[in-house]
Design an enzyme around this catalytic site. Sequence first.
Site, short mmCIF file in Angstrom:
data_model
loop_
_atom_site.label_atom_id
_atom_site.label_comp_id
_atom_site.label_asym_id
_atom_site.label_seq_id
_atom_site.Cartn_x
_atom_site.Cartn_y
_atom_site.Cartn_z
N ASP A 5 -2.57 11.98 -21.83
CA ASP A 5 -3.15 11.24 -21.06
C ASP A 5 -3.60 9.94 -21.43
O ASP A 5 -4.16 9.58 -22.26
CB ASP A 5 -4.75 12.09 -20.60
CG ASP A 5 -5.70 11.08 -19.64
OD1 ASP A 5 -5.14 10.13 -19.18
OD2 ASP A 5 -6.93 11.56 -19.47
N LYS B 10 4.00 -6.21 -13.21
CA LYS B 10 3.46 -6.79 -11.96
C LYS B 10 3.07 -5.70 -10.95
O LYS B 10 3.67 -4.81 -11.03
CB LYS B 10 4.12 -8.04 -11.33
CG LYS B 10 5.56 -7.44 -10.72
CD LYS B 10 5.59 -6.82 -9.52
CE LYS B 10 6.84 -6.20 -9.07
NZ LYS B 10 6.80 -5.29 -7.79
N ASP C 233 3.51 -6.75 -3.46
CA ASP C 233 4.93 -6.53 -4.32
C ASP C 233 5.86 -7.55 -4.68
O ASP C 233 6.36 -7.42 -5.77
CB ASP C 233 5.80 -5.26 -3.30
CG ASP C 233 6.82 -4.62 -4.29
OD1 ASP C 233 6.43 -4.28 -5.45
OD2 ASP C 233 7.83 -4.64 -3.88
N LYS D 174 12.05 -5.36 3.83
CA LYS D 174 12.50 -4.00 3.55
C LYS D 174 13.30 -3.79 4.84
O LYS D 174 12.85 -4.01 6.03
CB LYS D 174 11.68 -3.08 3.25
CG LYS D 174 11.25 -3.29 1.51
CD LYS D 174 10.52 -2.01 0.87
CE LYS D 174 10.50 -1.94 -0.54
NZ LYS D 174 11.75 -1.90 -0.99
N HIS E 153 6.99 -12.13 -7.90
CA HIS E 153 8.29 -12.71 -8.10
C HIS E 153 8.89 -14.05 -7.41
O HIS E 153 9.15 -15.11 -7.81
CB HIS E 153 9.28 -11.72 -7.44
CG HIS E 153 9.19 -10.37 -8.02
ND1 HIS E 153 9.18 -10.30 -9.60
CD2 HIS E 153 9.48 -9.04 -7.65
CE1 HIS E 153 9.32 -9.03 -9.71
NE2 HIS E 153 9.43 -8.28 -8.88
#
Length: 477
Positions: free
Chosen positions: A84, A134, A221, A326, A226
């Site tokens: 853990d 990230k 994301d 996407k 990025h």
Amino acid sequence: MIKRLTVFGATGDLTARYLLPALAALQAAGHLTEQVQLTCASREDWDSEQYRAWMAARLDRHSGSTPADAKKAIVASARYLRADVTAPADVAAAIAGDGPVAVYLALPPALFPRVVTALHEAGLPAGSRIVLEKPFGENLADAQELNRLLADLVPEQAVFRVDHFLAMTTVQNVLGSRLANRVLEPIWNSTHIAEVEIVWEETLALEGRAGYYDHVGALKDMVQNHLLQLLCLVAMEPPITLGERDLRDRKVDVLRSVRLLTEHDVVNRTRRARYLPGRIGDHDVRGYVDEEGVRPRRRTETFAEVELELDSWRWAGTTFRLRSGKALKANRMEVAVRFRPVPHLPFGHTGEALPNVLRFQLEPEGLTLDLTGIGAHAHELVPLSLTARMDPPGLPAYGRLLLDVLTGDPALSIRGDEAEEAWRVLEPVLSAWQRDLVPLEEYPAGSDGPPPRERYRDLQRQRETLLHGQETLLDDI
């Protein structure tokens, strides 16, 4: 070089697809002159033998071109612990050993504060380093708190907030092309450059990543880290050196110069959307909200676009457009620098003199300059393209990042103040989106994305007219 590496989240997709192949590539290239002691910790109830079998299978799948002896060496070096990673006792067992250790948190970002706290209680050996993926927090306040916890654990130069984009050859060529060629730097400003488009569009849909993606979306994301990093490399002033201090100082300068968006700006200069069912290539794709593990009420976007401006002498008047999506029709990953058109054509001609565009293709890697020239007939203008062939990188991006971690070079990692500035830039967007000031548009999977803004506004007006007509009809009834 640090000789011990501990990976938390060692059975996850990041480890399987990127970290293990990167270690094998380093081994094959001779960068691991002494065997690195690899400790892998995760929740699965396995022993080391079971984990090594899992490693070998993943290396065969994701690192097929790497020599077999390099892969075997990495597999043989690993030991596995069921742990853990938020429990100090388990963490202490995972980092136990002689000398400093590099601890890689290949974990969901929400766990970072608890794991860093556990590392503090477990006691890191002197000279150790910590690596985080990230995004660095969920917002500005989270990033500030995470930085505080890290500062209590290790010095800033021992913190590696990694962004593998910075280790990509073509990304580094953004700087190389600017600073090593006299022809470019004198025109690298708003007088000559109208727009910079930084794009990461992919045909890939969710692909089973709902557990992570549905909590972050395209903005957090891709854009917040990025694409903002690419913006920094395009727009930064020439650093004195490419050492960690000079390079990172100049990147922070860029982020500090970004003009904060007002609510009106967010409404007019940002877009968000998610994909509907559609067809990509030869296969059908179900809509995002129908993907397993997605909660539609989160209203997570799979497409994000933000237009930014910089308040600086060099860039006043240039638009920087950052976009990621996407489940689109085609892959397009590039930095496109669009120059202003020539002010006058001194001869009669046919055809169109298109503005010059310098394209840094990110995946696959390449460099193209779009020009205009004379065709087969006099006064006929035709497009010309100059394309550079680029040798494949000697190391994968994660290989370069891991080598920097082990050797202690933080130049390509994100400094704490830089991580906070990146959140500052997008805080107004996050706030406005959370309050639904910007509509969540939709686009079919396999399309070019949401319609252009002008077309979208036309559709909105048509919809409003239709709804108004229905309301009038009901009133008449």
